[in-house]
Enzyme design. Structure first.
Site, PDB file in Angstrom:
ATOM      1  N   TYR A  13      15.364  10.497  -4.326  1.00  0.00           N
ATOM      2  CA  TYR A  13      15.444  11.876  -4.822  1.00  0.00           C
ATOM      3  C   TYR A  13      15.686  12.877  -3.697  1.00  0.00           C
ATOM      4  O   TYR A  13      15.105  12.750  -2.615  1.00  0.00           O
ATOM      5  CB  TYR A  13      14.127  12.251  -5.516  1.00  0.00           C
ATOM      6  CG  TYR A  13      13.966  11.630  -6.875  1.00  0.00           C
ATOM      7  CD1 TYR A  13      14.903  11.853  -7.876  1.00  0.00           C
ATOM      8  CD2 TYR A  13      12.866  10.838  -7.151  1.00  0.00           C
ATOM      9  CE1 TYR A  13      14.741  11.282  -9.124  1.00  0.00           C
ATOM     10  CE2 TYR A  13      12.694  10.268  -8.398  1.00  0.00           C
ATOM     11  CZ  TYR A  13      13.640  10.490  -9.390  1.00  0.00           C
ATOM     12  OH  TYR A  13      13.473   9.942 -10.610  1.00  0.00           O
ATOM     13  N   MET A  51       7.720   8.379  -8.630  1.00  0.00           N
ATOM     14  CA  MET A  51       6.523   8.246  -9.464  1.00  0.00           C
ATOM     15  C   MET A  51       6.018   6.796  -9.496  1.00  0.00           C
ATOM     16  O   MET A  51       4.835   6.530  -9.358  1.00  0.00           O
ATOM     17  CB  MET A  51       6.827   8.717 -10.889  1.00  0.00           C
ATOM     18  CG  MET A  51       5.583   8.840 -11.735  1.00  0.00           C
ATOM     19  SD  MET A  51       5.949   9.303 -13.433  1.00  0.00           S
ATOM     20  CE  MET A  51       6.404  11.001 -13.275  1.00  0.00           C
ATOM     21  N   ARG A  78     -25.401  21.740  -3.974  1.00  0.00           N
ATOM     22  CA  ARG A  78     -24.501  21.339  -5.048  1.00  0.00           C
ATOM     23  C   ARG A  78     -25.306  21.447  -6.325  1.00  0.00           C
ATOM     24  O   ARG A  78     -25.452  22.523  -6.877  1.00  0.00           O
ATOM     25  CB  ARG A  78     -24.006  19.900  -4.762  1.00  0.00           C
ATOM     26  CG  ARG A  78     -22.861  19.460  -5.598  1.00  0.00           C
ATOM     27  CD  ARG A  78     -22.234  18.162  -5.069  1.00  0.00           C
ATOM     28  NE  ARG A  78     -23.139  17.014  -5.139  1.00  0.00           N
ATOM     29  CZ  ARG A  78     -22.771  15.767  -4.800  1.00  0.00           C
ATOM     30  NH1 ARG A  78     -21.555  15.527  -4.354  1.00  0.00           N
ATOM     31  NH2 ARG A  78     -23.627  14.776  -4.897  1.00  0.00           N
ATOM     32  N   LYS A  93     -20.200   4.735  -9.713  1.00  0.00           N
ATOM     33  CA  LYS A  93     -19.452   5.831 -10.335  1.00  0.00           C
ATOM     34  C   LYS A  93     -17.962   5.694 -10.013  1.00  0.00           C
ATOM     35  O   LYS A  93     -17.597   4.985  -9.066  1.00  0.00           O
ATOM     36  CB  LYS A  93     -19.984   7.165  -9.799  1.00  0.00           C
ATOM     37  CG  LYS A  93     -19.844   7.286  -8.290  1.00  0.00           C
ATOM     38  CD  LYS A  93     -20.631   8.458  -7.749  1.00  0.00           C
ATOM     39  CE  LYS A  93     -20.475   8.528  -6.236  1.00  0.00           C
ATOM     40  NZ  LYS A  93     -21.391   9.443  -5.609  1.00  0.00           N
TER      41      LYS A  93
END
Ligand SMILES: *Cc1c(COP(=O)(O)O)cnc(C)c1O
Length: 817
Positions: free
Chosen positions: A712, A761, A584, A486
């Site tokens: 930044y 980023m 769950r 997964k």
């Protein structure tokens, strides 16, 4: 494959305890031990070796593929079902394989070198091959075939066309070397060095060295570092080397000159210099071992010097990358020869995501074989490995055009291919690039492989395979294995990993969502796939792609049932999820009666497996809770099985439970994070190998002054004059902002350097003041379990999250050695 002729009758006479030979004159050229790697079928013999799975089960498929000779250990094997095949029985098939190889070895009396040591065996073997090729036709072990099975297969290649052999022998358990000695029977022995690998099986280092020296029992000459000389048998002649002591070859000094190391040596009272094109410690030692060997073989110093200077790095990696026009590129820069071609073709065949398999191959150099024999072999190999398309580059291949199938194109050299071939003709295919050095296939690879943005996640497929085998070895007999793939196989990839797992014959795969399962089906995965979160809207796709849903509620069960009724489908496989304490998803104990009623009254579905998930299998303080989960699960399964009248597969263990709760393995386990080299039991687990390495390169370096600010918000501040490096990994790649301002660190040339300022980023900055760093240097973010844990710790999370957060724009590059 060798060109010595053995009949099956002769082989039976050599190894067989009992045999049934329907075609006693069958000729045998090839030995097979791995049912997945088949070639030359009508001339091959398959050895059924003992392993975790009973390998007799592969006989029917091999017979169907055309294999007509088998060596097996099950006396009452139903050979009647295979009327055209010859069968030989022996109690110990591995021993028989070794015996056959030993016999084969005894037919040749050209010199054979046997190499062992903890590190450097394969490199020294490859370098000796490079160094001796001008004088001899050398046969050598393919890649690192140095095990109890690998050595017989390597020796089997000996042939009268060669006149020199170089083979390596490895150890993982005590008492193995004597067997390898008996097969290789080296005339000359080489000990590379003794390090720490495989210490576990040995009482101490001395015992391990003694064991390695078993290989040298009968050699006429041993080449090793002076420090090990005392271990040899008294009658063995030695040629020693040393940095520090008196020895046949004394290395008096080493200096670095550009990318070279200059060694000042002394041999037979004469001083001379040797230049080698490497600067790292391991390569220098390996080159000295080669130098000593050539001196011992009486090659002259000027010749040695010229050849050593031209040694080249041995890359043993096969790299798998995405290419242009939906292709996958497998780049094999290992020396080109037939046996490594075969290994690469097997790797190509593992990857099923494209309908077409293409090979771009150059002339094979220094094979020691005549062109006709060589290219005949190659052509046969391509045929048996089902290669659809061949692009052959080089004058020799062009000479033997007529050996190859019609779907082949020939070019005299790499530039001609690049000029004449329309690259848009490649589409949706897997392309293996296999070229000798001189053909510079890197030019082709550069054009075909998609541009890799500087940050990559490297996935070590051998490590994954080793982790898989490690957990398999921890399973009780007969227990099946479901591999959890997964979330892009925990960030490592999707079909690339699934194809490898399928090739390694896991029993099941599990994904979270239907679309992950569909992608795997489209990439040629035929294993059963469980989908853990099947939405009602995805049932149609689930059925269409033959995926198997997890069912955790009555709502889901009845919608699936309704849907299957409209299709008139019955017995559709489902997986019932129970909640035994995770709280769950899942049915609870109170639902048992209703489930039973449903199953007894409807035949749309069939329960394939019933499972539950442990909430804290790794934690001692919750062991009582785990025990109660296991008991609840067991009781529920027993009740349900008794009431519905058929059996199903039961599973509850995740990675850490496999080792901690072996009694709870039931019929199957679900292996997740362990495959990727992490087990919650320990932060540095020597049994597991790190699979993923996240790395980037230095884009730019800046000299800054005290008081300058960085990035930044001007958050980074130079507290003194210094340097920073900018690297192209940022929070959009999965390197979170929380690692900025000196919290996170990376490694450049083995030096730890810290982030400075905010993470951007797509980029971030590192303080490299006082460090040895150049633009273009490799930057490691993590490449080991402890580093991954450290990052997870800094982020107050677990390695699972760090791995799965690495964004899909970070290219995955797979390699296999
Ligand atoms: C992810 C998952 C696993 C695997 O857990 P690991 O700790 O990674 O081994 C097992 N079972 C279920 C239901 C899961 O969702």
């Amino acid at each position: 494959m060798n060109s010595e002729i053995y009949s099956i009758q002769e082989i039976a006479g050599l190894i067989g305890e009992q045999s049934v030979l329907v075609h006693p004159n069958q000729t045998i050229h090839t030995i097979l031990t791995d049912s997945r790697k088949v070639s030359d079928v009508s001339y091959s013999i398959f050895f059924v070796l003992k392993g975790r799975k009973d390998a007799h089960q592969f006989i029917p498929a091999l017979y169907k593929a055309g294999v007509r000779a088998f060596v097996c250990y099950q006396k009452d094997y139903p050979i009647k079902d295979f009327p055209e095949a010859n069968f030989i029985y022996v109690a110990d098939t591995l021993n028989a394989l070794q015996q056959l190889a030993a016999h084969h070895r005894s037919k040749f009396n050209y010199p054979v070198i046997g190499i062992t040591g903890s590190n450097g065996k394969t490199i020294v073997k490859e370098w000796l091959f490079q160094l001796l090729a001008p004088d001899y036709h050398v046969v050598r072990s393919p890649k690192s075939y140095n095990s109890q099975i690998g050595v017989p297969l390597a020796i089997w290649q000996m042939d009268k066309q060669f006149d020199f052999g170089v083979f390596e022998a490895g150890l993982s358990l005590p008492h193995e070397m004597a067997k390898l000695q008996n097969i290789i029977k080296p005339d000359i022995g080489i000990l590379t060095n003794i390090g720490s690998p495989h210490d576990e099986g040995f009482k101490n280092r001395t015992e391990k060295i003694k064991e390695k020296f078993e290989l040298f029992r009968e050699v006429k000459l041993l080449i090793c570092n002076q420090e090990y000389v005392s271990f040899r048998a008294p009658q063995v002649n030695v040629f020693t080397w040393s940095f520090t002591q008196d020895a046949d070859l004394r290395i008096k000094n080493q200096t670095l000159v550009d990318q070279y190391t200059l060694l000042t040596c002394s041999y037979q009272q004469e001083d001379f210099n040797i230049k080698i094109p490497f600067t790292d410690k391991a390569s220098i030692e390996n080159a000295i071992t080669c130098l000593a060997t050539l001196l011992a073989l009486k090659v002259s110093i000027p010749v040695i010097s010229a050849r050593l200077e031209k040694l080249h790095q041995v890359k043993m990696r096969l790299e798998l990358k995405s290419g242009i026009n939906q292709t996958s590129i497998i780049d094999d820069s290992y020396n080109s020869d037939v046996s490594s071609l075969e290994i690469a073709l097997d790797f190509l065949n593992q990857q099923n995501q494209h309908p077409v398999k293409t090979l771009i191959l150059s002339d094979i150099q220094q094979s020691g074989l005549k062109g006709e024999v060589l290219y005949n072999k190659v052509a046969k190999l391509l045929k048996s490995k089902n290669i659809n398309k061949l692009i052959a580059i080089g004058p020799q291949l062009s000479n033997f055009k007529n050996f190859f199938s019609t779907n082949s194109q020939f070019f005299l050299d790499t530039d001609a291919f690049l000029k004449q071939y329309n690259l848009d003709d490649f589409n949706n295919e897997a392309i293996l690039l296999k070229g000798a050095r001189q053909f510079e296939f890197e030019k082709i690879s550069k054009i075909l492989a998609q541009k890799v943005h500087e940050t990559i996640l490297e996935i070590n497929l051998n490590a994954l395979e080793q982790n898989l085998n490690y957990y398999k070895s921890k399973l009780q007999p007969g227990v099946k294995l479901m591999a959890m793939v997964k979330a892009f196989a925990y960030g490592s990839g999707s079909y690339e990993i699934a194809n490898l797992l399928q090739y390694n014959k896991v029993d099941y795969l599990a994904v979270a969502y239907a679309d992950e399962g569909i992608a795997l089906r489209q990439a040629g995965i035929t294993l059963p796939i469980m989908v853990m979160s099947p939405e009602v809207s995805s049932f149609e796709a689930i059925v269409k792609y033959n995926l198997e849903p997890e069912i955790f509620s009555f709502t889901a069960l009845s919608s699936l049932h309704q849907y299957l009724k409209t299709l008139h489908k019955t017995q559709y496989p489902i997986h019932l999820k129970l909640d035994t304490g995770m709280h769950r998803l899942g049915f609870e104990e109170k639902d048992l009666a209703a489930i039973r009623t449903f199953l007894l009254n409807n035949d749309t579905v069939k329960v394939k497996t019933v499972f539950s998930h442990l909430a804290a299998s790794e934690a001692t303080q919750h062991d009582d809770y785990t025990k109660s989960q296991i008991q609840k699960f067991d009781a529920f399964c027993q009740d349900l099985e008794a009431e519905i009248g058929y059996t199903f597969i039961k599973h509850i263990c995740n990675t850490s439970a496999i080792r901690r709760w072996p009694k709870a393995q039931f019929d199957m386990v679900r292996l997740g994070i362990g495959l990727y080299g992490i087990d919650n039991l320990s932060k540095d687990d020597a049994s597991l190998y790190q699979v993923a390495t996240l790395k980037t390169t230095v884009s730019q370096i800046k000299e800054l002054k005290k008081g300058d600010t960085i990035g930044y918000g001007r958050v980074g501040l130079m507290e003194q004059d210094g340097k920073i490096a900018t690297v192209k990994i940022g929070y959009a790649d999965g390197y979170p902002r929380a690692l900025g301002k000196g919290v996170g660190s990376m490694f450049i040339n083995n030096q730890e350097v810290f982030t400075i300022g905010n993470i951007c980023m797509d980029m971030c900055m590192l303080d490299i003041t006082g460090k040895d760093v150049k633009e273009g240097d490799e930057v490691i973010i993590f490449d080991s379990q402890p580093l991954l844990y450290k990052i997870a710790g800094q982020l107050q999370t677990i390695p699972y999250e760090v791995l799965t957060n690495i964004s899909q724009r970070v290219k995955r590059v797979y390699y296999y050695e």
